[in-house]
Scaffold this motif. Structure first.
Motif, PDB file in Angstrom:
ATOM      1  N   ASP A 215     -14.425  42.360  -2.959  1.00 19.35           N
ATOM      2  CA  ASP A 215     -13.430  42.823  -2.498  1.00 19.35           C
ATOM      3  C   ASP A 215     -12.187  42.677  -2.623  1.00 19.35           C
ATOM      4  O   ASP A 215     -11.326  41.883  -1.811  1.00 19.35           O
ATOM      5  N   THR A 216     -11.198  42.661  -3.706  1.00 21.26           N
ATOM      6  CA  THR A 216     -10.294  42.079  -3.862  1.00 21.26           C
ATOM      7  C   THR A 216      -8.902  42.737  -3.566  1.00 21.26           C
ATOM      8  O   THR A 216      -7.940  42.619  -3.679  1.00 21.26           O
ATOM      9  N   PHE A 217      -8.847  44.783  -3.419  1.00 24.25           N
ATOM     10  CA  PHE A 217      -7.952  45.235  -3.191  1.00 24.25           C
ATOM     11  C   PHE A 217      -7.431  45.256  -1.631  1.00 24.25           C
ATOM     12  O   PHE A 217      -6.128  45.410  -1.568  1.00 24.25           O
ATOM     13  N   ARG A 218      -8.368  45.088  -0.380  1.00 25.92           N
ATOM     14  CA  ARG A 218      -7.819  45.214   0.606  1.00 25.92           C
ATOM     15  C   ARG A 218      -7.283  43.874   0.912  1.00 25.92           C
ATOM     16  O   ARG A 218      -7.429  42.650   1.159  1.00 25.92           O
ATOM     17  N   ALA A 219      -6.300  43.774   1.438  1.00 26.77           N
ATOM     18  CA  ALA A 219      -5.543  42.806   2.240  1.00 26.77           C
ATOM     19  C   ALA A 219      -6.492  42.147   2.932  1.00 26.77           C
ATOM     20  O   ALA A 219      -6.509  42.731   3.912  1.00 26.77           O
TER      21      ALA A 219
ATOM     22  N   VAL B  17     -18.239  32.226  -2.765  1.00 28.45           N
ATOM     23  CA  VAL B  17     -16.822  32.007  -3.646  1.00 28.45           C
ATOM     24  C   VAL B  17     -16.426  33.448  -3.584  1.00 28.45           C
ATOM     25  O   VAL B  17     -16.448  34.621  -3.659  1.00 28.45           O
ATOM     26  N   ARG B  18     -14.631  32.808  -4.376  1.00 26.95           N
ATOM     27  CA  ARG B  18     -13.555  34.192  -4.120  1.00 26.95           C
ATOM     28  C   ARG B  18     -12.905  33.827  -5.272  1.00 26.95           C
ATOM     29  O   ARG B  18     -12.295  32.475  -5.666  1.00 26.95           O
ATOM     30  N   GLN B  19     -11.824  34.594  -5.423  1.00 21.93           N
ATOM     31  CA  GLN B  19     -10.483  34.951  -6.300  1.00 21.93           C
ATOM     32  C   GLN B  19      -9.522  34.748  -5.199  1.00 21.93           C
ATOM     33  O   GLN B  19      -9.521  35.388  -4.252  1.00 21.93           O
ATOM     34  N   GLY B  20      -7.870  35.283  -5.587  1.00 23.41           N
ATOM     35  CA  GLY B  20      -7.279  35.777  -5.253  1.00 23.41           C
ATOM     36  C   GLY B  20      -7.215  36.810  -5.202  1.00 23.41           C
ATOM     37  O   GLY B  20      -7.753  38.649  -6.063  1.00 23.41           O
ATOM     38  N   GLU B  21      -6.051  37.766  -4.284  1.00 22.54           N
ATOM     39  CA  GLU B  21      -6.222  38.786  -3.890  1.00 22.54           C
ATOM     40  C   GLU B  21      -5.461  40.104  -5.314  1.00 22.54           C
ATOM     41  O   GLU B  21      -4.467  39.217  -6.035  1.00 22.54           O
ATOM     42  N   GLY B  22      -5.567  40.613  -5.843  1.00 24.53           N
ATOM     43  CA  GLY B  22      -5.791  41.183  -6.823  1.00 24.53           C
ATOM     44  C   GLY B  22      -6.319  40.806  -8.147  1.00 24.53           C
ATOM     45  O   GLY B  22      -6.217  41.294  -9.703  1.00 24.53           O
ATOM     46  N   ALA B  23      -7.481  40.237  -7.731  1.00 21.74           N
ATOM     47  CA  ALA B  23      -8.170  39.447  -8.841  1.00 21.74           C
ATOM     48  C   ALA B  23      -9.142  40.409  -9.116  1.00 21.74           C
ATOM     49  O   ALA B  23      -9.331  41.559  -8.845  1.00 21.74           O
ATOM     50  N   ASP B  24      -9.518  39.664 -11.142  1.00 24.91           N
ATOM     51  CA  ASP B  24     -10.577  41.572 -11.308  1.00 24.91           C
ATOM     52  C   ASP B  24     -11.906  41.342 -10.125  1.00 24.91           C
ATOM     53  O   ASP B  24     -12.809  40.578 -10.552  1.00 24.91           O
ATOM     54  N   PRO B  25     -12.353  41.903  -9.814  1.00 24.85           N
ATOM     55  CA  PRO B  25     -13.856  42.105  -9.325  1.00 24.85           C
ATOM     56  C   PRO B  25     -14.828  41.319 -10.303  1.00 24.85           C
ATOM     57  O   PRO B  25     -15.744  40.864  -9.072  1.00 24.85           O
TER      58      PRO B  25
ATOM     59  N   ALA C 198      -9.704  40.775   2.620  1.00 23.17           N
ATOM     60  CA  ALA C 198     -10.949  40.566   2.693  1.00 23.17           C
ATOM     61  C   ALA C 198     -11.500  39.780   2.280  1.00 23.17           C
ATOM     62  O   ALA C 198     -12.517  38.975   3.821  1.00 23.17           O
ATOM     63  N   ALA C 199     -11.003  39.051   1.600  1.00 19.10           N
ATOM     64  CA  ALA C 199     -11.690  38.051   1.491  1.00 19.10           C
ATOM     65  C   ALA C 199     -11.421  37.131   2.454  1.00 19.10           C
ATOM     66  O   ALA C 199     -12.716  35.825   2.788  1.00 19.10           O
ATOM     67  N   ASP C 200     -10.337  36.608   3.493  1.00 17.00           N
ATOM     68  CA  ASP C 200     -10.227  36.218   4.565  1.00 17.00           C
ATOM     69  C   ASP C 200     -11.621  36.284   5.022  1.00 17.00           C
ATOM     70  O   ASP C 200     -11.770  35.135   6.050  1.00 17.00           O
ATOM     71  N   GLN C 201     -11.389  37.592   5.448  1.00 19.62           N
ATOM     72  CA  GLN C 201     -12.510  37.956   6.330  1.00 19.62           C
ATOM     73  C   GLN C 201     -13.987  37.431   6.315  1.00 19.62           C
ATOM     74  O   GLN C 201     -15.164  37.042   7.295  1.00 19.62           O
ATOM     75  N   LEU C 202     -14.446  37.929   4.807  1.00 18.95           N
ATOM     76  CA  LEU C 202     -15.112  36.911   4.700  1.00 18.95           C
ATOM     77  C   LEU C 202     -15.899  35.564   4.558  1.00 18.95           C
ATOM     78  O   LEU C 202     -16.656  35.264   5.245  1.00 18.95           O
ATOM     79  N   GLU C 203     -14.647  34.920   4.433  1.00 20.73           N
ATOM     80  CA  GLU C 203     -14.506  32.812   4.065  1.00 20.73           C
ATOM     81  C   GLU C 203     -14.842  33.013   5.986  1.00 20.73           C
ATOM     82  O   GLU C 203     -16.061  31.971   6.282  1.00 20.73           O
ATOM     83  N   ILE C 204     -14.185  33.724   6.835  1.00 16.30           N
ATOM     84  CA  ILE C 204     -14.784  33.326   8.322  1.00 16.30           C
ATOM     85  C   ILE C 204     -16.233  33.811   8.378  1.00 16.30           C
ATOM     86  O   ILE C 204     -16.500  32.623   9.027  1.00 16.30           O
ATOM     87  N   TRP C 205     -16.303  34.784   7.876  1.00 19.55           N
ATOM     88  CA  TRP C 205     -17.717  35.113   8.179  1.00 19.55           C
ATOM     89  C   TRP C 205     -19.004  33.704   7.898  1.00 19.55           C
ATOM     90  O   TRP C 205     -19.840  33.564   8.186  1.00 19.55           O
ATOM     91  N   SER C 206     -18.776  33.569   6.265  1.00 22.05           N
ATOM     92  CA  SER C 206     -18.965  32.550   5.888  1.00 22.05           C
ATOM     93  C   SER C 206     -19.267  31.030   6.307  1.00 22.05           C
ATOM     94  O   SER C 206     -19.916  30.646   6.353  1.00 22.05           O
ATOM     95  N   GLN C 207     -18.248  30.807   6.673  1.00 23.78           N
ATOM     96  CA  GLN C 207     -17.861  30.053   8.250  1.00 23.78           C
ATOM     97  C   GLN C 207     -18.904  29.545   8.901  1.00 23.78           C
ATOM     98  O   GLN C 207     -19.859  29.309   9.534  1.00 23.78           O
TER      99      GLN C 207
END
Length: 299
Positions: free
Chosen positions: A136-140, A158-166, A142-151
């Protein structure tokens, strides 16, 4: 706390909504009024009119065929009918060919990212090597939230920047899963509205990447639904099934709804298994679905 205790606790609001009716129902006589009240009670639990009528009519047939005379005996018969409806397909995750991939789809706000984090923690606790993919690279954030859960779960992300191609993020995750010998890749996807063509286009693109990078890998597509939305969730589910195909459903926030009967309606109308249910806020409150324990707790 075992599954039955947790699901019974999670269905507290549903039972408060319909429990008095069931108590009166099963303490009474097995007559025409019994079936009228049963239908009303099942509809009140958000099973939907069609499912409620079908369940009531099936109970009427079985009590006649089995010469059941009391409402108390009819309760066990009703439970068995519900279990049959709820027992659809394979309730477990398909991990035969690894690294397996599980895509999570659904509209924003239903709890996809939280569900992925909780499932990752559960799977790691069972000894599996899990990799999360922030698709989910479209919701502001989203990757940060998933990173917290991964920790919290102690698994890789695995993540990229916001707006990247999913699909590009999924490509990276597939590559990492092969290199790290992961058992399962859990992929978060954008919570697009279910009636938008871009959802289908995006999922097709992601699927092509997975087919190319992990040929033969076991696959799951799980729809995450918020149980508190009731029949609206069922409408979402029908549309997602038509556009994306589903192998199962995850129902979140079951502890927050007074209409837990929606689980029965989903299993009956979609013909896909409910694989997990969320019954609380804790990291261990996502549980594999057990039809018999659920039917017992509901009644």
């Amino acid at each position: 706390m075992g599954f039955f205790e947790k699901i019974k606790q999670g269905l507290t609001r549903t039972r408060e909504n319909i429990g008095h009716s069931f108590d009166q129902l099963f303490a009474g006589e097995l007559d025409d009024d019994f079936y009228d009240i049963l239908e009303e009670t099942l509809i009140l639990s958000d099973m939907g009119v069609d499912t409620a009528l079908e369940v009531s009519e099936e109970l009427r047939k079985r009590t006649k065929a089995e010469k059941i005379k009391t409402a108390a005996e009819a309760r066990e018969c009703l439970k068995s009918i519900l279990v049959e409806i709820l027992t659809v397909g394979n309730g477990g995750l398909n991990m035969e060919n690894r690294p397996a991939v599980c895509l999570f789809i659904g509209v924003n706000g239903v709890g996809k990212t939280t569900t992925i984090g909780k499932l990752a923690a559960r799977m790691k606790g069972e000894g599996h090597k899990v990799l999360l993919c922030a698709g989910d690279t479209f919701r502001a954030a989203a990757a940060d939230q998933l990173e917290i859960w991964s920790q919290r779960a102690g698994v890789d992300l695995v993540r990229q920047g916001e707006g990247a191609d999913p699909a590009a993020v999924v490509f990276d995750a597939c590559t990492a899963a092969k290199a790290r010998k992961s058992d399962m890749v859990l992929v978060d996807t954008a919570g697009r509205l279910h009636n938008k063509q871009n959802l289908m286009n995006e999922l097709n693109k992601i699927s092509r990447v997975i087919d190319r990078e992990l040929p033969g890998a076991s696959r799951e597509t799980l729809l995450v639904l918020d149980a508190t939305t009731g029949q609206n969730g069922l409408i979402q589910a029908r549309q997602f099934k038509e556009s994306a195909g589903l192998s199962g459903v995850v129902l979140t926030k079951l502890d927050g709804t007074a209409k837990g009967g929606i689980v029965v309606a989903i299993a009956r109308e979609l013909g896909v298994p409910v694989k997990f249910i969320g019954v609380g806020e804790g990291i261990d409150d996502l549980m594999p679905f057990e039809p018999e324990a659920f039917a017992e707790a509901l009644l």
